[in-house]
Enzyme design. Structure first.
Site, short mmCIF file in Angstrom:
data_model
loop_
_atom_site.label_atom_id
_atom_site.label_comp_id
_atom_site.label_asym_id
_atom_site.label_seq_id
_atom_site.Cartn_x
_atom_site.Cartn_y
_atom_site.Cartn_z
N ALA B 46 -3.10 -13.62 2.24
CA ALA B 46 -3.78 -12.88 1.16
C ALA B 46 -3.80 -11.41 1.55
CB ALA B 46 -5.20 -13.41 0.99
N THR B 47 -3.67 -10.56 0.56
CA THR B 47 -3.58 -9.14 0.93
C THR B 47 -4.72 -8.27 0.42
OG1 THR B 47 -1.92 -8.98 -0.76
CG2 THR B 47 -1.16 -8.98 1.51
N THR B 48 -4.45 -7.32 -0.48
CA THR B 48 -5.37 -6.19 -0.58
C THR B 48 -6.74 -6.49 -1.19
OG1 THR B 48 -3.38 -4.91 -0.90
CG2 THR B 48 -5.46 -3.77 -1.26
N LYS B 79 -9.41 -13.93 -3.84
CA LYS B 79 -9.70 -13.49 -2.47
C LYS B 79 -11.09 -12.89 -2.34
CE LYS B 79 -5.00 -11.93 -2.66
NZ LYS B 79 -4.06 -10.82 -2.48
N ALA B 221 3.43 -7.12 -1.12
CA ALA B 221 2.57 -8.29 -0.95
C ALA B 221 1.33 -8.24 -1.83
CB ALA B 221 2.16 -8.42 0.51
#
Lengths: 235, 269
Positions: B46-48, B79, B221
């Site tokens: 998981a990113t930002t 997220k 991503a």
């Protein structure tokens, strides 16, 4: 070496039961009532911080009478059992039935095997989507379990208090009316009509907590102001 | 519980759910397992995540993309999660572990509340999360790092506060705004230009969404707003009244407004 006296198992169990009953009868009563909007827990309890009523899980509440340290340890064990179960399976897999049977086993084991039985009586209640899905379990010191319909009354003078609740209980009562009925019932042996707000502890399991409060946790403890307002409505 | 007579109950007493699991069911913890030698297979990441403060509260937003190497593993992942009534957390890093740590953290806070009959302080919550991230350090050394961002309303001080973490569980209080994840460098640049003191809640939501848009623009991503699938970032605000998820239609309007204004400006970067 001193000779141990023989005591028959019947006598031993009877003595223990009498002992536990005496302890419980000394305490003040608790009423748990199922109604149209949810389940009301009402306890005669002058302490604002030592609770007789507690939250176990999303839809499950707990009420107890008897020795505080004993039922408090059972409440905490119940919260641990429910949280572990909900975490390892899923939140919806935590049920009052499962919790009540674990309590029954613990109480039964302590009653037969330990020096002294627990001097407690417990109620475990789960609020459902409609009243037919409500579950109220009553557990006694020896591990007996009963599935009650509509309401549970425990503690000293339970019979007298239960008579008042039985006379006034209807399934279509709303929460406020159910709470007032319980408060009135708890005052049966007193000189007053109803107990003052400072002498009762009230909590509810809201049937519609998701829609009304946006919370899957249905348990809500009423503050002193809420209780005062509730009791004033009756007058 | 069946085999616990009275005397055991007292010795087991703890207000922490994690400690209880460590003693009774350690296999249920997301971390603390001994990993065998060898390399870890690819897992979704998981990113930002961005978090900003505004007048009267804090806000956290996350995009919807999870990646596994150069493949998009999910376009729907969430997220950002409510931790309890007055706090939210966002997660970057190994998605599977991060989601489990989030779940554990949510139960941890609720468990404390039920056992003690009172909410944990915001600093207490932030410290518990730090301890969990530190617990995950052995996994992080194998490449399964989880980096959270934590935001909550401090009911005692009456302000919203932000906390960032490193993989060792180090806890750092952030001022104004912060971002974690691979797109965070770009989001941070956007936040520096867009953020100003005393933003209103609506302005703050717009700033967060635009910062995520900038992150998605430059970081492969991070997923941008997806008008075809009607996917918008997940945004939570926390203020004195508790946390609230911003409805999809508000986010759709904001995201479409950003895309439109950039189209009108006809700028390349």
């Amino acid at each position: 070496m001193t000779q141990q006296f023989y005591v028959s198992p019947e006598q031993l169990m009877k003595d223990r039961a009498d002992f536990a009953r005496k302890g419980i009868a000394r305490g003040r009563s608790v009423v748990v009532v199922s109604c149209a909007d949810g389940i009301a827990f009402v306890a005669e309890n002058p302490s604002p911080s030592l609770h007789k009523i507690g939250e176990i899980y999303d839809k499950i509440g707990f009420a107890a009478v008897g020795k505080y340290n004993e039922f408090e340890s059972l409440r905490q064990a119940g919260v641990r059992y429910a949280d572990v179960r909900g975490y390892s399976y899923d939140r919806e897999d935590v049920t009052a039935r499962g919790l009540a049977s674990v309590y029954a086993q613990s109480l039964g084991a302590v009653f037969t095997a330990e020096q002294k039985p627990f001097e407690v009586e417990l109620a475990v209640a789960e609020v459902g989507l409609n009243q037919a899905d409500d579950h109220l379990y009553r557990l006694t010191f020896d591990g007996s379990i009963a599935d009650e319909n509509g309401f549970v009354v425990m503690g000293g003078l339970a019979e007298q208090v239960a008579d008042v609740v039985r006379a006034g209980w209807k399934s279509e009562l709303d929460l406020a009316a159910a709470m007032r009925l319980a408060v009135k019932a708890l005052a049966t042996d007193k000189e007053v009509d109803a107990l003052p707000a400072t002498a009762v502890e009230i909590a509810v399991l809201d049937r519609g907590s998701e829609s009304s409060r946006g919370s899957r946790r249905a348990f809500r403890r009423l503050g002193a102001e809420d209780i005062t307002q509730l009791l004033a409505e009756e007058a | 519980m069946q085999d616990l007579p009275a005397r055991h109950l007292a010795t087991q007493a703890t207000s922490s759910f994690t400690e209880h699991l460590q003693r009774s069911r350690p296999e249920l913890l997301p971390f603390g397992q001994a990993l065998p030698a060898g390399s870890v297979p690819p897992t979704p990441h998981a990113t930002t995540i961005v978090a900003i403060s505004y007048a009267g509260g804090v806000l956290m937003a996350g995009d919807r993309r999870a990646t596994m190497g150069n493949v998009i593993a999910s376009r729907h992942i969430e997220k950002v999660f409510p931790a309890d009534q007055f706090s939210v957390l966002g997660i970057a890093g190994t998605a599977g572990l991060a989601i489990d740590i989030t779940r554990l953290f949510q139960v941890e806070l609720e468990h404390y509340e039920k056992i003690e009959g009172t909410l944990l302080s915001l600093d207490g919550k932030a410290n518990r999360l730090g301890a969990m991230i530190r617990g995950n350090l052995p996994m992080a050394m194998q490449g399964l790092a989880v980096v959270p961002l934590f935001a909550g309303f401090d009911t005692v001080m009456g302000v919203g506060r932000l906390f960032s973490y490193d993989v060792t569980g180090g806890r750092y209080e952030e001022q104004e705004h912060h971002s974690v994840g691979s797109g965070s460098v770009f989001a941070r640049g956007a936040l520096k230009k867009l953020w100003r003191p005393n933003l209103t809640e609506e302005e703050a939501v717009a700033v967060a969404v635009e910062a995520l848009y900038d992150a998605a623009d430059d970081d492969s991503a991070t997923g941008g707003p997806d008008a075809v699938r009607q996917l918008w970032p997940v945004v939570y605000t926390v203020n004195r009244a508790g946390n609230r998820r911003i409805p999809e239609r508000d986010l759709a309007a904001i995201a479409e407004g950003i895309v439109e204004s950039r189209t009108v400006a006809r700028r390349e970067a």
